[in-house]
Design an enzyme around this catalytic site. Structure first.
Site, PDB file in Angstrom:
ATOM      1  N   ASP A 248      -9.284  22.639   5.353  1.00 19.16           N
ATOM      2  CA  ASP A 248      -9.808  23.490   4.287  1.00 19.16           C
ATOM      3  C   ASP A 248      -8.708  24.350   3.696  1.00 19.16           C
ATOM      4  O   ASP A 248      -7.532  24.207   4.021  1.00 19.16           O
ATOM      5  CB  ASP A 248     -11.019  24.293   4.750  1.00 19.16           C
ATOM      6  CG  ASP A 248     -10.735  25.066   6.002  1.00 19.16           C
ATOM      7  OD1 ASP A 248      -9.691  25.729   6.053  1.00 19.16           O
ATOM      8  OD2 ASP A 248     -11.548  24.994   6.947  1.00 19.16           O
ATOM      9  N   LYS A 270     -14.068  25.363   1.352  1.00 22.78           N
ATOM     10  CA  LYS A 270     -14.313  26.645   1.990  1.00 22.78           C
ATOM     11  C   LYS A 270     -13.530  27.740   1.314  1.00 22.78           C
ATOM     12  O   LYS A 270     -12.488  28.158   1.771  1.00 22.78           O
ATOM     13  CB  LYS A 270     -13.941  26.606   3.470  1.00 22.78           C
ATOM     14  CG  LYS A 270     -15.031  26.118   4.366  1.00 22.78           C
ATOM     15  CD  LYS A 270     -15.123  27.002   5.565  1.00 22.78           C
ATOM     16  CE  LYS A 270     -16.378  26.667   6.342  1.00 22.78           C
ATOM     17  NZ  LYS A 270     -16.332  27.192   7.682  1.00 22.78           N
ATOM     18  N   MET A 383     -11.997  38.737   6.618  1.00 20.12           N
ATOM     19  CA  MET A 383     -12.888  38.536   5.459  1.00 20.12           C
ATOM     20  C   MET A 383     -13.368  39.876   4.891  1.00 20.12           C
ATOM     21  O   MET A 383     -14.522  40.001   4.490  1.00 20.12           O
ATOM     22  CB  MET A 383     -14.109  37.684   5.860  1.00 20.12           C
ATOM     23  CG  MET A 383     -13.734  36.308   6.320  1.00 20.12           C
ATOM     24  SD  MET A 383     -15.142  35.401   6.987  1.00 20.12           S
ATOM     25  CE  MET A 383     -15.210  36.011   8.656  1.00 20.12           C
TER      26      MET A 383
HETATM   27  N1  SAH Z   1     -10.213  31.332  12.198  1.00 16.79           N
HETATM   28  C1  SAH Z   1      -9.367  32.179  11.396  1.00 16.79           C
HETATM   29  C2  SAH Z   1     -10.138  33.174  10.596  1.00 16.79           C
HETATM   30  C3  SAH Z   1     -11.054  32.588   9.569  1.00 16.79           C
HETATM   31  S1  SAH Z   1     -11.921  33.810   8.663  1.00 16.79           S
HETATM   32  C4  SAH Z   1      -8.336  32.870  12.307  1.00 16.79           C
HETATM   33  O1  SAH Z   1      -8.441  32.817  13.523  1.00 16.79           O
HETATM   34  O2  SAH Z   1      -7.401  33.445  11.766  1.00 16.79           O
HETATM   35  C5  SAH Z   1     -10.958  33.942   7.227  1.00 16.79           C
HETATM   36  C6  SAH Z   1     -10.270  35.279   7.159  1.00 16.79           C
HETATM   37  O3  SAH Z   1      -9.150  35.284   8.025  1.00 16.79           O
HETATM   38  C7  SAH Z   1      -9.709  35.617   5.826  1.00 16.79           C
HETATM   39  O4  SAH Z   1     -10.714  36.176   4.977  1.00 16.79           O
HETATM   40  C8  SAH Z   1      -8.659  36.636   6.156  1.00 16.79           C
HETATM   41  O5  SAH Z   1      -9.224  37.888   6.407  1.00 16.79           O
HETATM   42  C9  SAH Z   1      -8.149  36.110   7.481  1.00 16.79           C
HETATM   43  N2  SAH Z   1      -6.927  35.313   7.328  1.00 16.79           N
HETATM   44  C10 SAH Z   1      -6.738  34.038   7.678  1.00 16.79           C
HETATM   45  N3  SAH Z   1      -5.477  33.642   7.450  1.00 16.79           N
HETATM   46  C11 SAH Z   1      -4.842  34.712   6.915  1.00 16.79           C
HETATM   47  C12 SAH Z   1      -3.524  34.968   6.469  1.00 16.79           C
HETATM   48  N4  SAH Z   1      -2.569  34.033   6.507  1.00 16.79           N
HETATM   49  N5  SAH Z   1      -3.233  36.196   5.986  1.00 16.79           N
HETATM   50  C13 SAH Z   1      -4.169  37.151   5.933  1.00 16.79           C
HETATM   51  N6  SAH Z   1      -5.424  36.971   6.350  1.00 16.79           N
HETATM   52  C14 SAH Z   1      -5.765  35.783   6.840  1.00 16.79           C
END
Ligand code: SAH
Length: 467
Positions: A248, A270, A383
């Site tokens: 995604d 997504k 998020m």
């Molecule tokens: N499973 C993922 C999170 C998914 S929810 C994890 O463990 O990181 C999606 C949220 O993760 C986004 O809205 C943001 O808040 C955060 N996120 C994911 N990758 C990011 C990145 N490279 N930089 C900043 N925030 C990030």
């Protein structure tokens, strides 16, 4: 791509080598290893070089280069320090379409000799297209030290049984799966331990007893927060086994590129409220592909079990008795915090850290606010960008100081990382003038102050802490 790598069969083929010094000697050794018949021409020839050429059935001639020497040669290497001569040789070869290599002059070459890691029959060739031979050599030493010397013997074993495996498995996919299992499992370990005969017996038994794989498998892989270097070895290994890859938006394109070239790639979207394939659809796709006998990699940003709905995806697989593996990844909180110079815990500032979702539902966020206001706790919101005003407002309303530091990290760990620092009271206004985009992670707590001293590698003016 400036040069296409090709492997050339030189056994018994006449190759013209010009030059009689040390450099020519090195090239002569290489050509001899490949079985070429060397025709050497030079004004002076090292005795060792002349002997080597003779030993391998070639001949040496003291004298000048002339174009008649290009009759019936398969390859030409010019290893002289006479630049005009090198140029003349190159031009003559180009005219006749004979492959030519001029040592240390990439512009005069139609073929270049790569740095080689030799685990025959496995051979790895590395080239920088003549632009940085040092870089190519550095890469070679890395590979030399990471590939066991016995890898070649493993290749020999595989080649011995190639026909038997072909006869056993009519289907090319089944053959590939068989070899993937074998070349990474206990049989390979036996070869590395020097027990080739035992390995051979094990392999014939394995072939006799093997049946084509019928069931597929799913790998739920945490791909980390963005920087491809933050993938785990296991993630990479399973990704490269997959026949099909579902990914995604949060997964960096460079990571998707690491899959097998023949693997099918499926984008399942997504984006906030714009799911290319809805969650139930993704769950079903995983099941369908696995039931077709495929190895399916489901790549997820960060860690699959942290706000990744990974649990839901495997729940159904478990119900359907489809084998799966879950590979943890570096979650955004860990990745962004490290790359932004903000330790999530610190003896003086925070003894605990909470990961919460800041996802808005009906314009509000349902969170236990009174638990998120402790001074010595770091709170990380995933998020949370859209809900930022609500988050700041609610934390203050429930008693967290308006001066509490807060950091927004956009596209953390990637080359586009941007960090904005402020306080609960000021942040909403600050980003009104300096917009931040998804994905963004929010870190609230006194640890954010440490960034000033710890984020030494970032451009200072991205963050102007007014703490
Ligand atoms: N499973 C993922 C999170 C998914 S929810 C994890 O463990 O990181 C999606 C949220 O993760 C986004 O809205 C943001 O808040 C955060 N996120 C994911 N990758 C990011 C990145 N490279 N930089 C900043 N925030 C990030």
């Amino acid at each position: 791509m400036e040069f296409l790598p090709l492997f050339t069969q030189l056994h018994g083929k006449p190759c013209l080598l010009l030059g009689g010094g040390q450099v020519a000697l090195r090239k002569a050794r290489l050509l001899s290893r490949a079985g070429a018949v060397i025709q050497l021409v030079a004004k002076e020839i090292l005795p060792e070089l002349a002997a080597l050429v003779k030993e391998n059935g070639g001949n040496s001639q003291l004298g000048e280069f002339d174009e008649s020497q290009l009759e019936h040669v398969f390859l030409v290497i010019a290893a002289t320090d006479d630049e005009p001569l090198n140029k003349r040789v190159s031009e003559a070869c180009h005219q006749r379409l004979i492959p030519v290599n001029v040592v240390d002059s990439p512009d005069l070459c139609s073929v270049i000799l790569p740095a080689i890691v030799d685990r025959s029959p496995l051979i790895i060739a590395i080239s920088s297209g003549g632009r940085s031979p040092v870089l190519a050599r550095m890469m070679r030493s890395r590979l030399e030290s990471s590939i066991p010397a016995s890898f070649g013997r493993l290749g020999n074993l595989a080649s011995k049984f190639r026909d038997a495996v072909k006869a056993k498995f009519a289907d090319i996919e089944d053959r590939r799966h068989f070899w993937e299992r074998t070349l990474q499992g206990p049989i390979a370990e036996m070869v590395f331990a020097g027990k080739d005969t035992v390995a051979e017996q094990m392999l014939s038994k394995e072939i006799a007893e093997a049946s084509p794989e019928t069931g597929g498998e799913v790998y739920l892989i945490g791909a980390g927060p963005g920087d491809p270097d933050l993938m785990t070895f296991k993630a990479l290994r399973l990704l490269q086994k997959a026949d099909i890859v579902l990914y995604d938006r949060l997964v960096a394109p460079e990571i998707v590129e690491m899959c097998r070239k023949d693997a099918e790639r499926v984008f399942v979207g997504k984006q906030r409220s714009n799911h290319a394939v809805p969650q139930e659809g993704i769950n079903q796709l995983l099941i369908d592909y696995a039931k077709q006998g495929k190895k399916v990699a489901r790549l997820k940003g960060g860690d699959p079990f942290i706000f990744g709905r990974g649990g839901e995806e495997i729940e159904q697989l478990a119900q359907e008795h489809i084998p799966f593996q879950v590979v943890p990844g570096i979650t955004a909180a860990a990745g962004c915090a490290s790359y932004a110079g903000i330790p999530l815990t610190h003896r003086d500032y925070a003894q605990s850290v909470r990961f919460v979702t800041g996802h808005l539902k009906d314009n509000s966020i349902n969170l236990p606010w009174s638990e998120l206001i402790h001074d010595h706790q770091t709170t990380v919101f995933y998020m949370g960008l859209v809900g930022l005003p609500v988050i700041c407002e609610q934390l203050i309303a429930h008693g967290r100081s308006p001066d509490t530091p807060i950091a927004l990290i956009q596209q953390g760990t990637t080359v586009n990382q941007k960090v904005v620092v402020g306080t609960l009271a000021t942040m909403v206004e600050r980003i009104a003038n300096d917009p931040v985009q998804a994905p963004t992670l929010i870190i609230v707590g006194d640890v954010v102050k440490l960034r000033e001293t710890l984020a030494w590698y970032e451009v200072r003016d991205l963050a102007e802490p007014d703490l």
